[in-house]
Design an enzyme around this catalytic site. Structure first.
Site, PDB file in Angstrom:
ATOM      1  CB  SER A   1      -3.879   5.111  -1.028  1.00  0.00           C
ATOM      2  OG  SER A   1      -2.904   5.762  -0.608  1.00  0.00           O
TER       3      SER A   1
ATOM      4  CG  HIS B   1      -6.362   1.626  -3.855  1.00  0.00           C
ATOM      5  ND1 HIS B   1      -7.179   1.602  -2.548  1.00  0.00           N
ATOM      6  CD2 HIS B   1      -5.066   2.144  -3.049  1.00  0.00           C
ATOM      7  CE1 HIS B   1      -6.511   2.238  -1.353  1.00  0.00           C
ATOM      8  NE2 HIS B   1      -5.320   2.279  -1.803  1.00  0.00           N
TER       9      HIS B   1
ATOM     10  CD  GLU C   1     -10.617   0.355  -2.468  1.00  0.00           C
ATOM     11  OE1 GLU C   1     -11.650   0.379  -1.712  1.00  0.00           O
ATOM     12  OE2 GLU C   1      -9.783   1.160  -2.604  1.00  0.00           O
TER      13      GLU C   1
ATOM     14  CG  ASN D   1      -8.316   4.152   2.783  1.00  0.00           C
ATOM     15  OD1 ASN D   1      -8.103   3.229   3.630  1.00  0.00           O
ATOM     16  ND2 ASN D   1      -7.286   4.371   2.000  1.00  0.00           N
TER      17      ASN D   1
HETATM   18  N1  LIG Z   1       2.300   2.241   1.288  1.00  0.00           N
HETATM   19  C1  LIG Z   1       1.279   1.786   1.366  1.00  0.00           C
HETATM   20  O1  LIG Z   1       0.512   1.066   2.232  1.00  0.00           O
HETATM   21  C2  LIG Z   1       0.150   2.177  -0.044  1.00  0.00           C
HETATM   22  C3  LIG Z   1      -1.007   1.364  -0.165  1.00  0.00           C
HETATM   23  C4  LIG Z   1      -1.694   1.644  -1.323  1.00  0.00           C
HETATM   24  C5  LIG Z   1      -1.385   2.689  -2.085  1.00  0.00           C
HETATM   25  N2  LIG Z   1      -0.247   3.447  -1.667  1.00  0.00           N
HETATM   26  C6  LIG Z   1       0.066   4.432  -2.931  1.00  0.00           C
HETATM   27  O2  LIG Z   1       1.376   4.095  -3.684  1.00  0.00           O
HETATM   28  C7  LIG Z   1       2.074   4.952  -4.095  1.00  0.00           C
HETATM   29  C8  LIG Z   1       3.372   4.683  -3.583  1.00  0.00           C
HETATM   30  O3  LIG Z   1       3.710   4.337  -2.119  1.00  0.00           O
HETATM   31  P1  LIG Z   1       4.707   3.571  -1.808  1.00  0.00           P
HETATM   32  O4  LIG Z   1       4.378   3.355  -0.235  1.00  0.00           O
HETATM   33  O5  LIG Z   1       5.063   2.548  -2.427  1.00  0.00           O
HETATM   34  O6  LIG Z   1       5.885   4.865  -1.636  1.00  0.00           O
HETATM   35  P2  LIG Z   1       7.502   4.775  -1.703  1.00  0.00           P
HETATM   36  O7  LIG Z   1       7.850   5.927  -1.055  1.00  0.00           O
HETATM   37  O8  LIG Z   1       8.103   3.335  -0.949  1.00  0.00           O
HETATM   38  O9  LIG Z   1       8.007   4.730  -3.015  1.00  0.00           O
HETATM   39  C9  LIG Z   1       7.847   5.682  -4.023  1.00  0.00           C
HETATM   40  C10 LIG Z   1       8.773   5.427  -5.074  1.00  0.00           C
HETATM   41  O10 LIG Z   1       8.744   6.396  -6.196  1.00  0.00           O
HETATM   42  C11 LIG Z   1       9.771   6.997  -6.815  1.00  0.00           C
HETATM   43  N3  LIG Z   1       9.412   8.115  -7.443  1.00  0.00           N
HETATM   44  C12 LIG Z   1       9.117   9.357  -6.867  1.00  0.00           C
HETATM   45  N4  LIG Z   1       8.824  10.279  -8.087  1.00  0.00           N
HETATM   46  C13 LIG Z   1       8.824   9.520  -8.763  1.00  0.00           C
HETATM   47  C14 LIG Z   1       8.670  10.134 -10.317  1.00  0.00           C
HETATM   48  N5  LIG Z   1       8.285  11.244 -10.553  1.00  0.00           N
HETATM   49  N6  LIG Z   1       9.062   8.897 -11.277  1.00  0.00           N
HETATM   50  C15 LIG Z   1       9.646   7.865 -10.880  1.00  0.00           C
HETATM   51  N7  LIG Z   1       9.669   7.429  -9.616  1.00  0.00           N
HETATM   52  C16 LIG Z   1       9.522   8.213  -8.763  1.00  0.00           C
HETATM   53  C17 LIG Z   1      10.597   7.156  -5.374  1.00  0.00           C
HETATM   54  O11 LIG Z   1      12.174   7.175  -5.742  1.00  0.00           O
HETATM   55  C18 LIG Z   1      10.237   5.812  -4.534  1.00  0.00           C
HETATM   56  O12 LIG Z   1      11.046   4.662  -4.948  1.00  0.00           O
HETATM   57  C19 LIG Z   1       1.569   6.099  -3.508  1.00  0.00           C
HETATM   58  O13 LIG Z   1       0.727   6.656  -4.455  1.00  0.00           O
HETATM   59  C20 LIG Z   1       0.672   5.701  -2.333  1.00  0.00           C
HETATM   60  O14 LIG Z   1      -0.465   6.595  -1.912  1.00  0.00           O
HETATM   61  C21 LIG Z   1       0.634   3.082  -0.683  1.00  0.00           C
END
Ligand SMILES: NC(=O)c1ccc[n+]([C@@H]2O[C@H](COP(=O)([O-])OP(=O)(O)OC[C@H]3O[C@@H](n4cnc5c(N)ncnc54)[C@H](O)[C@@H]3O)[C@@H](O)[C@H]2O)c1
Length: 504
Positions: free
Chosen positions: A123, A144, A156, A194
């Site tokens: 994001s 996204h 996106e 954003n």
């Molecule tokens: N949470 C939101 O609202 C949101 C919205 C849009 C985009 N995002 C993006 O999505 C992505 C994930 O966010 P999230 O909120 O789901 O995070 P999260 O912490 O809930 O999940 C991340 C997962 O990735 C795993 N992980 C970490 N490193 C890893 C690797 N090298 N290989 C495999 N697995 C790995 C972790 O164990 C975890 O289960 C980020 O890039 C974030 O910016 C988040």
């Protein structure tokens, strides 16, 4: 270029909040889906969680039991990246850290075939920077999704500097085939949503920092007058102050500390104090057991004026005139252009919010912009400390006679809704002029990504060609930090055509 075939396997790496949501979307669309997470056992837990969500869809009649069973059979948690070798698309949703994402993608590139599309759900990181680690960066694209991915329609589709048009188009069509509304955008800080949404928070915080109103009043005005679903304070409490501030900081830093994206000192202090919002029981508001929600400022009842004189073109506030007449108040319209205002019996003036303060004029009360003056239930008024109490009482009585609650705020130029909308419109024109996205996609993104009642371009068309520019031009003069300076794109939109016509 068409969407991926439904028989082709999709892999999701990182099975936290977003990974699970994205996997569910691809699965319900009909793909075989593989899940991988770096933490052993987590992919299996994610598959179970998705299965439970499919059960809930069945309970709500949104999926048949047979569809659920087929979807479950298509979902496969795996223990190694090597098991993703035959994927047609891999979406990564791992930790938001550049080196982690780059390393993962480099590893993946050695496993999957050259035709496999690689995508990131980042994001805030640059898609170009993540893709820079790849041997074949042309097949890498940003997808996204918004949280919760199964419910939020917007995606996106972000093209990095090296992304092939064919890869971006395939990702776009695939998102559409999954039932989403994709918008195409270039890889710039904050992408569309954003980036353009920053002023929604920043202006509310600025009005608060100026001591012009408290959070409850600003939120009430944004909702009941601006037509936004939530105010900026309650929304950031829901998002998490740390999360919201991190996005603001990331956009600001990525734009080389562009003053237009300056973070808020008040929000910094809140985060420093550990009041992160609902999740910690306290943010701008107190969510602890028994805490009372503060009420917005609402003025006491005042006598309405018997008559008003409408001078000049009231622009979007023109719809008030029939409402005033319906309330039994006589309206005389004067053609000559003496400025834009309603003249009250006391001789005071009621002026639509622009970029000026009430203090500059004798007995002027400003009233804020409403999305729809008829449907608004609250209107903000601002007066200077020198404005006569009688003028303020007449202005208050006038809006109360139209059935509105009145919130009196301090004398800030652009008030609350007007400055917020003007700055969102400005950033939207600026983004389109810089090739970030089309006007149509910007409007779609802001309506679907952050639930704005209108897209910035739709809003701008309603308000008139020069409305946002002249407001920001005046506001910038009074707050010359550059934070609210209108962009060249907005200037061109407001005036360039007229000037060309005059010159020819
Ligand atoms: N949470 C939101 O609202 C949101 C919205 C849009 C985009 N995002 C993006 O999505 C992505 C994930 O966010 P999230 O909120 O789901 O995070 P999260 O912490 O809930 O999940 C991340 C997962 O990735 C795993 N992980 C970490 N490193 C890893 C690797 N090298 N290989 C495999 N697995 C790995 C972790 O164990 C975890 O289960 C980020 O890039 C974030 O910016 C988040």
């Amino acid at each position: 270029m068409t969407a991926l075939d439904l028989s082709s396997p999709v892999a999701v790496v990182g099975t936290g909040t977003m990974g699970q949501g994205i996997a569910q979307v691809a699965l319900v669309a009909g793909h075989p889906v593989r899940l991988y997470d770096a933490v052993p056992g987590r992919a299996r837990e994610a598959a179970a969680a998705i299965g439970a969500r499919l059960d809930r869809l069945v309970a709500k009649d949104r999926l048949s039991p047979a569809e659920r069973d087929a979807a479950r059979a298509r979902l496969q948690p795996v223990d190694s990246l090597a098991a993703l070798a035959d994927s047609a698309l891999v979406v990564e949703a791992v930790l938001e850290q550049l080196d982690v994402k780059q390393e993962l993608l480099r590893e993946l590139e050695d496993i999957v075939g050259d035709a496999c599309l690689l995508a990131t759900n980042t994001s805030s990181l640059s898609v170009t920077a993540i893709g820079g680690a790849l041997r074949v960066p042309g097949r890498f694209v940003g997808l996204h999704f918004f949280n919760p991915a199964p419910l939020m329609p917007l995606v996106e589709v972000v093209s990095g500097f090296a992304t092939d048009v064919t890869s971006a188009t395939r990702a776009y069509e695939t998102a559409r085939a999954w039932g989403k509304t994709p918008v195409a955008c270039a890889d710039t800080p904050g992408f569309i949503v954003n980036r353009i949404a920053r002023p929604f928070y920043a202006e509310a915080f600025a009005v608060y920092e100026a001591q012009a109103a408290d959070p409850a009043t600003i939120d009430a005005v944004l909702r009941e007058s601006g037509g936004f679903r939530m105010g900026a304070f309650e929304l950031t409490d829901l998002i998490g102050q740390d999360v919201n501030e991190a996005v603001t900081h990331s956009v600001w830093r990525s734009f080389f500390q562009d003053v237009r994206f300056t973070p808020s000192l008040a929000q910094r202090r809140l985060v420093e104090s550990g009041r992160l919002g609902r999740k910690t029981g306290r943010g701008w508001y107190d969510y602890t057991e028994g805490a009372e929600r503060p009420e917005p400022h609402t003025a006491d009842a005042a006598e309405p004026p018997a008559h008003v004189v409408a001078e000049g073109d009231l622009g979007p506030a023109g719809e008030l005139l029939p409402m005033i007449r319906e309330a039994g108040i006589t309206v005389r319209e004067k053609d000559e252009d003496n400025g834009t205002r309603l003249v009250l019996p006391s001789g005071g003036h009621l002026v639509p919010a622009d970029g000026r303060t009430s203090a500059e004029f004798r007995d002027v009360v400003h009233f804020d912009l409403a999305l729809d003056y008829r449907r608004a239930t609250r209107i903000a008024l601002s007066a200077s400390q020198d404005t006569s109490p009688q003028v303020l009482a007449e202005a208050t009585g006038l809006f109360q006679a139209l059935g509105k609650k009145v919130s009196v705020i301090g004398d800030v130029p652009g008030m609350i809704v007007a400055r917020t909308v003007a700055r969102i419109v400005d950033l939207a024109y600026d983004a389109v002029a810089k090739g970030v996205a089309t006007e149509e996609d910007v409007d779609t993104a802001m309506r679907l990504g952050v639930n704005y009642p209108l897209g910035p371009f739709e809003w701008s068309r309603r308000l008139g060609r020069t409305w946002a520019y002249s407001l920001l031009d005046d506001l910038h003069l009074r707050e010359p930090s550059g934070r609210c300076a209108p962009s060249l794109a907005l200037y061109r939109h407001a005036y360039a055509t007229d000037k060309r016509e005059t010159a020819s």
